[in-house]
Structure formats: C-alpha cells, structure tokens
Design an enzyme around this catalytic site. Structure first.
Site, PDB file in Angstrom:
ATOM      1  N   ASN A  68       0.874  -1.180   0.000  1.00 48.89           N
ATOM      2  CA  ASN A  68       0.000   0.000   0.000  1.00 48.89           C
ATOM      3  C   ASN A  68       0.906   1.224   0.000  1.00 48.89           C
ATOM      4  O   ASN A  68       1.477   1.581   1.023  1.00 48.89           O
ATOM      5  CB  ASN A  68      -0.883  -0.015   1.256  1.00 48.89           C
ATOM      6  CG  ASN A  68      -1.667   1.274   1.413  1.00 48.89           C
ATOM      7  OD1 ASN A  68      -1.814   2.034   0.457  1.00 48.89           O
ATOM      8  ND2 ASN A  68      -2.176   1.524   2.612  1.00 48.89           N
ATOM      9  N   LYS A  88       0.119   4.278  -0.376  1.00 48.71           N
ATOM     10  CA  LYS A  88      -0.517   5.514   0.130  1.00 48.71           C
ATOM     11  C   LYS A  88      -0.250   6.659  -0.859  1.00 48.71           C
ATOM     12  O   LYS A  88      -0.229   6.425  -2.063  1.00 48.71           O
ATOM     13  CB  LYS A  88      -0.021   5.833   1.536  1.00 48.71           C
ATOM     14  CG  LYS A  88      -0.079   4.616   2.455  1.00 48.71           C
ATOM     15  CD  LYS A  88       0.155   4.957   3.881  1.00 48.71           C
ATOM     16  CE  LYS A  88       0.242   3.673   4.695  1.00 48.71           C
ATOM     17  NZ  LYS A  88       0.228   3.911   6.116  1.00 48.71           N
ATOM     18  N   HIS A 123      -9.372   1.345   5.065  1.00 54.47           N
ATOM     19  CA  HIS A 123      -8.072   1.546   5.718  1.00 54.47           C
ATOM     20  C   HIS A 123      -8.253   2.508   6.886  1.00 54.47           C
ATOM     21  O   HIS A 123      -9.077   3.432   6.819  1.00 54.47           O
ATOM     22  CB  HIS A 123      -7.063   2.102   4.705  1.00 54.47           C
ATOM     23  CG  HIS A 123      -5.657   2.092   5.228  1.00 54.47           C
ATOM     24  ND1 HIS A 123      -5.186   3.071   6.063  1.00 54.47           N
ATOM     25  CD2 HIS A 123      -4.643   1.207   5.060  1.00 54.47           C
ATOM     26  CE1 HIS A 123      -3.924   2.796   6.367  1.00 54.47           C
ATOM     27  NE2 HIS A 123      -3.568   1.674   5.783  1.00 54.47           N
ATOM     28  N   GLU A 136      -6.639   4.968   7.799  1.00 49.38           N
ATOM     29  CA  GLU A 136      -6.498   6.388   7.440  1.00 49.38           C
ATOM     30  C   GLU A 136      -7.782   6.917   6.812  1.00 49.38           C
ATOM     31  O   GLU A 136      -8.138   8.080   7.001  1.00 49.38           O
ATOM     32  CB  GLU A 136      -5.273   6.559   6.518  1.00 49.38           C
ATOM     33  CG  GLU A 136      -3.979   6.393   7.309  1.00 49.38           C
ATOM     34  CD  GLU A 136      -2.816   5.816   6.525  1.00 49.38           C
ATOM     35  OE1 GLU A 136      -2.834   5.842   5.285  1.00 49.38           O
ATOM     36  OE2 GLU A 136      -1.879   5.310   7.188  1.00 49.38           O
ATOM     37  N   GLU A 175      -5.146  -4.512  10.916  1.00 48.76           N
ATOM     38  CA  GLU A 175      -4.105  -3.497  11.052  1.00 48.76           C
ATOM     39  C   GLU A 175      -4.334  -2.701  12.336  1.00 48.76           C
ATOM     40  O   GLU A 175      -5.117  -1.738  12.341  1.00 48.76           O
ATOM     41  CB  GLU A 175      -4.144  -2.550   9.855  1.00 48.76           C
ATOM     42  CG  GLU A 175      -3.902  -3.233   8.533  1.00 48.76           C
ATOM     43  CD  GLU A 175      -3.329  -2.275   7.504  1.00 48.76           C
ATOM     44  OE1 GLU A 175      -2.218  -2.530   7.033  1.00 48.76           O
ATOM     45  OE2 GLU A 175      -3.966  -1.247   7.216  1.00 48.76           O
ATOM     46  N   GLY A 217       2.802   2.539  10.580  1.00 48.58           N
ATOM     47  CA  GLY A 217       3.742   3.629  10.351  1.00 48.58           C
ATOM     48  C   GLY A 217       4.491   4.072  11.591  1.00 48.58           C
ATOM     49  O   GLY A 217       5.133   5.126  11.595  1.00 48.58           O
ATOM     50  N   SER A 263       3.759  -1.909  10.300  1.00 47.00           N
ATOM     51  CA  SER A 263       5.221  -1.929  10.405  1.00 47.00           C
ATOM     52  C   SER A 263       5.829  -3.290  10.066  1.00 47.00           C
ATOM     53  O   SER A 263       6.799  -3.718  10.694  1.00 47.00           O
ATOM     54  CB  SER A 263       5.668  -1.444  11.792  1.00 47.00           C
ATOM     55  OG  SER A 263       5.235  -0.106  12.004  1.00 47.00           O
TER      56      SER A 263
HETATM   57  C1  PEP Z   1      -0.603   0.373   6.051  1.00 47.00           C
HETATM   58  O1  PEP Z   1      -0.785   1.552   5.933  1.00 47.00           O
HETATM   59  O2  PEP Z   1      -1.425  -0.402   5.544  1.00 47.00           O
HETATM   60  C2  PEP Z   1       0.560  -0.087   6.808  1.00 47.00           C
HETATM   61  C3  PEP Z   1       0.513  -1.268   7.326  1.00 47.00           C
HETATM   62  O3  PEP Z   1       1.614   0.800   6.935  1.00 47.00           O
HETATM   63  P1  PEP Z   1       3.071   0.487   7.580  1.00 47.00           P
HETATM   64  O4  PEP Z   1       3.541  -0.830   6.996  1.00 47.00           O
HETATM   65  O5  PEP Z   1       3.930   1.627   7.163  1.00 47.00           O
HETATM   66  O6  PEP Z   1       2.888   0.384   9.053  1.00 47.00           O
END
Ligand code: PEP
Length: 253
Positions: free
Chosen positions: A9, A11, A95, A97, A167, A173, A212
């Site tokens: 992803n 983003k 998601h 976000e 998630e 992040g 992460s």
């Molecule tokens: C995501 O935004 O789906 C995500 C898991 O981000 P990150 O791997 O940077 O934590």
C-alpha cells in the site's frame, strides 16, 4: 490451503515515473515466486502506468480506495468500473487512514466492498483498533463491530473473494509491530467470527496482518496459523525491501 497474499500500500507516495521505475525493478526480483499472490496498490494517477509496466508478470494491481456508485456527481471519486478498466484485481477499503482521517464509517465500507464484488474486483477490507481502544480492553469489541458493519453486504458465496487486513492502528507507520502472539490472538478472533458468519468460506478467507511489517519481521508473523499475508506501507516503497517481504519463506530456512 490459503494462498498467502503480500500487498504493497503505497498511500500518497510516488509520481508516475517513480512508480514505473519501481515496477520495472521489482517484477524481476519476484518473477520466480509462485506460491504467493503479490499485489501493488499505487496511488490512482499511477495505476494505468504501473499496470502497463506489470503486464506479463504475475504481480497484481490494486486500488487504494473506491466509491460504491458506478458513476455520477461524485467529484474526485473513482468507481468500480473504472478500476476494472485499469485492470485492478483488488481494492483496499476501510483503511484506518480512511476511517480516522476521512471519517469513513463501516456502513460506507460495506457499500464499497459490495460494489467491488459486483464488478469482480476483490476487496481488501481493513479493520483494527486504536491504542486507546486496546488499552481499554475493547480490541475484540471494536474488531467485531468493524467486521459486522464492513461485511454486512457480503453474501456467503462471495466471502472467499474477500481479504481481511488486521491493522492495529498503533502499529501503522510507527515502527511498533504487533508481536506474532498479539497479532495471532486478533487473527484467531477474526477467523472465528468469519467462520460463524460465513461457514466453510470463513476458513478459506485470507487474513493479512498490517502494521510496520519489514523484511526482518515478516517470517515470524507469517508462521502464525491465522496470518495469511501482509499489507505493507512504508517497507513496500523500496523494491528490494518489498521483494524481501514477498520472499519471506527464504528467511526461515
Ligand atoms: C498500512 O498503511 O497499511 C501499513 C501497514 O503501513 P506500515 O507498513 O507503514 O505500518
């Protein structure tokens, strides 16, 4: 047997040129990986060019969002038929976000998932608790509410085409990955909810972990029985790094 699914992803990262350079560098690094589905979700402007760069490879294209209506007065939105036109096999919906920054509720996520399925695009439906909710011991209640709301319009016969991404918001992040045990505990709860709701299809549904994920922690997460893949943000922006994640099985040898 659930086929692992590793998804990038991106983003709001990468211009068209940067996205195409990634695709050209990345595809050869994973050309021999046949045991897993590999998916890249670039931002909308780069979808067509990345799709063209990936043609002839087995890397699949995904969108990061969609609007449930086919067409109409929805300025700035993109419809399921437009994603089909672009060759998207998957689209991410719900998601954190989108839920937290743009205020999207599970009922809206449910409409998006249903619209995607109606057009043959498989939804990756994200769920996950905030740190505050975890500390208040509300993780399972939050996950259940998000699952019930976001999958409300999925019929049993469509369920196997839906991917869930667990998630935890506190792990996205932040560099703070959930331990394999913490992730598995949530995945097991999600699996049991899917089995209760969709019967045998609940066993076939893949549940990704996201938060992460990096080349050096992916294999221990993937070793857990209910973790069937990863949804990767930051560590998917570099071709060698995401290839290292896709090739996770080599790490445990
Ligand atoms: C995501 O935004 O789906 C995500 C898991 O981000 P990150 O791997 O940077 O934590």
């Amino acid at each position: 047997m659930r086929k692992p699914i590793l998804a990038a992803n991106w983003k709001m990262h990468k211009t068209i040129g940067e996205a195409v350079a990634f695709a050209k560098a990345f595809a050869p690094l994973v050309a021999d990986v046949t045991g897993a589905e590999i998916v890249i979700a670039p931002p909308f402007p780069a979808l067509a060019a990345v799709g063209a760069a990936l043609r002839g490879t087995h890397v699949l294209l995904a969108a990061q969002n969609v609007h449930p209506e086919k067409q109409g007065a929805f300025t700035g939105e993109v419809s399921p038929p437009m994603l089909v036109d672009l060759g998207c096999a998957y689209a991410i919906v719900g998601h954190s976000e989108r839920r937290h920054i743009f205020g999207e509720a599970s009922a809206f996520v449910a409409r998006k998932a249903a619209a995607l399925l109606a057009h043959g695009v498989r939804p990756i439906v994200c769920v996950g608790e905030t740190l505050e909710e975890r500390e208040a011991k509300r993780t399972f209640a939050v996950l259940e509410e998000q699952l019930r709301g976001s999958l409300a319009e999925v019929a049993i016969e469509q369920a196997a085409d839906v991917v869930i991404a667990y998630e935890p918001v506190w792990a996205i992040g932040t560099g703070r990955t959930a331990t394999p045990a913490i992730a598995q505990e949530a995945h097991a709860m999600i699996r049991s909810w899917l089995q209760t709701s969709f019967g045998a299809a609940g066993d076939a549904m893949r549940i990704q972990y996201g938060g992460s994920v990096k080349p050096d922690n992916v294999s221990v997460l993937m070793a857990e029985p209910d973790i069937d893949g990863a949804l990767v943000g930051g560590a998917s922006l570099d071709a060698a790094s995401f290839a290292g994640i896709v090739r996770y099985q080599e790490k445990s040898k």
